[in-house]
Design an enzyme around this catalytic site. Sequence first.
Site, PDB file in Angstrom:
ATOM      1  N   GLU A   1     -36.058  71.130  93.918  1.00  0.00           N
ATOM      2  CA  GLU A   1     -36.887  70.230  94.728  1.00  0.00           C
ATOM      3  C   GLU A   1     -38.294  70.838  94.852  1.00  0.00           C
ATOM      4  OE1 GLU A   1     -36.231  69.860  99.056  1.00  0.00           O
ATOM      5  OE2 GLU A   1     -36.291  67.695  98.767  1.00  0.00           O
TER       6      GLU A   1
ATOM      7  N   VAL B   1     -32.446  76.103 104.742  1.00  0.00           N
ATOM      8  CA  VAL B   1     -32.299  76.264 106.194  1.00  0.00           C
ATOM      9  C   VAL B   1     -30.986  75.617 106.661  1.00  0.00           C
ATOM     10  CG1 VAL B   1     -33.297  75.688 108.445  1.00  0.00           C
ATOM     11  CG2 VAL B   1     -34.788  76.454 106.594  1.00  0.00           C
ATOM     12  N   GLY B   2     -30.613  74.503 106.041  1.00  0.00           N
ATOM     13  CA  GLY B   2     -29.358  73.838 106.412  1.00  0.00           C
ATOM     14  C   GLY B   2     -28.161  74.770 106.251  1.00  0.00           C
TER      15      GLY B   2
ATOM     16  N   GLY C   1     -33.742  68.787 107.094  1.00  0.00           N
ATOM     17  CA  GLY C   1     -34.701  69.758 106.566  1.00  0.00           C
ATOM     18  C   GLY C   1     -34.233  70.243 105.211  1.00  0.00           C
ATOM     19  N   SER C   2     -34.651  71.447 104.854  1.00  0.00           N
ATOM     20  CA  SER C   2     -34.349  71.949 103.516  1.00  0.00           C
ATOM     21  C   SER C   2     -32.891  72.407 103.415  1.00  0.00           C
ATOM     22  CB  SER C   2     -35.277  73.113 103.186  1.00  0.00           C
ATOM     23  OG  SER C   2     -35.102  74.117 104.162  1.00  0.00           O
TER      24      SER C   2
ATOM     25  N   CYS D   1     -37.726  63.198 101.167  1.00  0.00           N
ATOM     26  CA  CYS D   1     -36.439  63.686 100.665  1.00  0.00           C
ATOM     27  C   CYS D   1     -35.948  62.753  99.563  1.00  0.00           C
ATOM     28  CB  CYS D   1     -35.431  63.759 101.787  1.00  0.00           C
ATOM     29  SG  CYS D   1     -35.372  62.252 102.744  1.00  0.00           S
TER      30      CYS D   1
END
Length: 497
Positions: free
Chosen positions: A385, A232-233, A228-229, A284
Amino acid sequence: MAKKFQNYVDGKWVDAISGKTFENRNPANWDEVVGTFPKSGKDDVEVAIRAARRAFEEWRLVPAPKRGDILKKVGDLMVEKKEELAKQMTREMGKVLAETRGDVQEGIDTAYYAASEGRRLFGHTVPSELPNKFNMAMRVPIGVAGIITPWNFPMAIPTWKIFPALVCGNTVVFKPASDTPATATALVEILAEAGVPPGVVNIVHGGGGEVGNAIVGHDEVDLVSFTGSTMVGKKISEMASATLKRVSLELGGKNAQMVMPDANMELALDGVLWGAFGTTGQRCTATSRLLLHEKIHDTFVAELVKRVEALKLGDGLKPGIDVGPCVNESQQQTVQSYVDIGLQQGAKVVAGGRIPKDGDLARGWFYRPTVFTGVQPDHRIAKEEIFGPVLSVIKFRTLEEGIRILNDTIYGLSSSLYTTNINDAYTAIRDIKAGITYINAPTIGAEAHMPFGGVKQTGNGHREGGWTVYDFFSEWKTVYVDYSGGLQRAQIDNYQD
Ligand code: NAD
């Protein structure tokens, strides 16, 4: 009436304990409801983790080749249902049918690879430094794996994680993205049909803040595999550190394609169109920066703009469509806000740059494929991004300068160089800081049997795909068998004066 979907916990299809639900809609036509799904919470996660923990005690003892046989069956079922799965995926997340077929195919490839890995899972036997002693290191299962996935590859990414987790003997609690819960449910249905025993795979639908957090924070979850982003990571990494669980993070990217003056221009044009606007730029590995050598910059841009303007937007289920919608309204708004930022910072829109309002397009979350020129390496559209159909073109003068610009980002997932000069190609392979480098191919296009992942803030050093992911989902156990009949002391008995 919209189709009702459920969680799958301990081998049974169930609603959320609270009875709450959420809707998922078609991003190409938001009047169309794909289905309603359980809006689960902490309690649902608790029940699923308990089931997975119980099931682990038996699943870990099933021989790995037999676990692999079940995954072979999973692959066969996916082949049978490929078209149906692809159509459902296009309806729920928008990418065109050719691409959703590819997404399912990646799952099939991953299933067959995992099936065969059940007959390998190689360990090592190593000579001992002492006589009559046998040394080996073998892989053992870890326990309950929390799997949290994004919406852009709703079949491929869950299979990259769940299949190796299962072959290695772990059990799974799976939380898919709320934008693609139908595809995730179909995958779990297939796993159940193929013979995965109750409790071994559980799916709990719901939001990241509730379901995702509850999985990551739980001390009975031994490992978490997250894609994921980066934002959040980082939260997941922090939260998981409280229990020191093993965490694999596959995060954002800001990938670039570089074109040298000696490159095959047709090939480079095909590459950037596919890399930047395939999946509406929501990969991604999407090409979001195009680095053009000053000698070819103007002619390349002129040809590119013609081709970008000819791309056909629309419902990905219809023939002839090149680019589908953004996944939801908030993603469409993010794209618009980045276009505004690009203009404010002085870049120039040479294609797209707006939300289309014509005909059927007004009923979905579409955005015109957009190209910016005059982008400086420190502009926000060159650094952050965007995750949409926006390409930032940057001019460079030498290979070294191009590579420096390419590397000037917090991310390091994919990269591409178009050239016919072998020396430049190998210099780039050596100097580009990214997990993946393509020569004369776009930034997208992973193969299931190769390692996949990035450097810097794209991840935390793990890889998915190929043989490498099996290191994440298994623990090394080192075994010494001493059959000498006496006490032998390594480092002492061998080196007495
Ligand atoms: P996201 O980070 O918003 O969500 C990913 C998943 O995490 C979803 O299931 C979401 O519900 C869950 N989640 C959200 N907040 C959470 C929390 N606090 N705790 C636990 N789980 C939580 O990402 P997205 O919008 O679904 O996907 C797009 C992002 O994914 C992009 O940044 C893209 O680059 C990245 N991505 C990376 C790869 C890779 O392999 N590197 C592949 C695909 C997508």
